[in-house]
Design an enzyme around this catalytic site. Structure first.
Site, short mmCIF file in Angstrom:
data_model
loop_
_atom_site.label_atom_id
_atom_site.label_comp_id
_atom_site.label_asym_id
_atom_site.label_seq_id
_atom_site.Cartn_x
_atom_site.Cartn_y
_atom_site.Cartn_z
N ASP A 18 -28.74 -40.23 2.23
CA ASP A 18 -29.68 -39.20 2.59
C ASP A 18 -28.85 -37.92 2.70
O ASP A 18 -27.63 -37.98 2.88
CB ASP A 18 -30.34 -39.55 3.93
CG ASP A 18 -31.21 -38.42 4.44
OD1 ASP A 18 -32.00 -37.89 3.63
OD2 ASP A 18 -31.09 -38.06 5.62
N ASP B 261 -29.76 -34.38 4.37
CA ASP B 261 -29.76 -33.59 5.60
C ASP B 261 -29.52 -34.48 6.82
O ASP B 261 -30.20 -35.48 7.03
CB ASP B 261 -31.09 -32.85 5.74
CG ASP B 261 -31.36 -31.93 4.55
OD1 ASP B 261 -30.38 -31.41 3.97
OD2 ASP B 261 -32.54 -31.75 4.20
#
Ligand SMILES: [Mg+2]
Ligand SMILES: [Zn+2]
Length: 191
Positions: free
Chosen positions: A14, A16
């Site tokens: 992922d 952020d």
């Protein structure tokens, strides 16, 4: 043989709150800050020729907060920051949709995590056996996408991770919990 010593086909990250510091709806590259140790962690994977693949929900596009073109600029800036530390992302996949979004982005798509669409797309492109892949994320939706795709999962405590773990309300659990991306990669590569 321990689970960890199984060959790793790819690591899904992922974006952020994992690679870069969480900023709500990040689209401005001047606000891009790497999580300490994340470039080093990615470099460790690069050195082992393990594909590092970003899978990120970018519903800010569907919500009209920023144009889709901004994502490529941000990813270019991220590439540049990582390059400074000898690290690189092999490919970026993103979902710009949201079921309550605007225009063409308003769809209940198959790629918005916790759905596993982005992982399946990457698996096809890179010919990956998802059972040999790991997803590292800071949200239950990352873990959910990984489990739906049959991947191993690691929840990090950066970004939303601590909050997510404290209020965990899912029928599944992360396979492992790590302090951050660096801790995750060190754990994965430890024999
Ligand atoms: Mg995140
Ligand atoms: Zn989507």
């Amino acid at each position: 043989m321990s689970k960890r010593s199984t060959a790793i086909a790819a690591v899904f990250l992922d974006r952020d709150g994992v690679i870069n510091e969480e900023v709500e709806y990040l689209s401005d590259s001047s606000k891009l800050r790497l999580v300490p140790g994340s470039a080093r962690a990615i470099r460790l994977l690069n050195e082992r020729a393990i594909p590092v693949i970003v899978v990120t929900n970018q519903s800010g596009v569907a919500r009209g907060y920023y144009p889709e073109s901004r994502i490529a600029h941000l990813h270019h800036a991220l590439d540049e920051s990582l390059k400074d530390e000898g690290a690189h992302i092999d490919r970026f996949y993103y979902c710009p949709h949201h079921p309550e979004g605007l225009g063409k982005y308003r769809i209940d798509c198959e790629c918005r995590k916790p759905k596993p669409g982005l992982l399946h797309e990457a698996a096809k492109d890179f010919s990956l056996n998802l059972k040999n892949c790991i997803i590292i994320g800071d949200k239950a939706s990352d873990i959910g996408a990984g489990i739906a795709a049959g991947c191993r999962t690691i929840l990090v405590m950066t970004g939303y991770g601590k909050k997510e773990l404290a209020s965990w309300n899912q029928p599944f659990q992360p396979g492992h919990v790590a302090e951050d991306l660096q801790g995750s990669v060190e754990w994965l590569l430890r024999d």
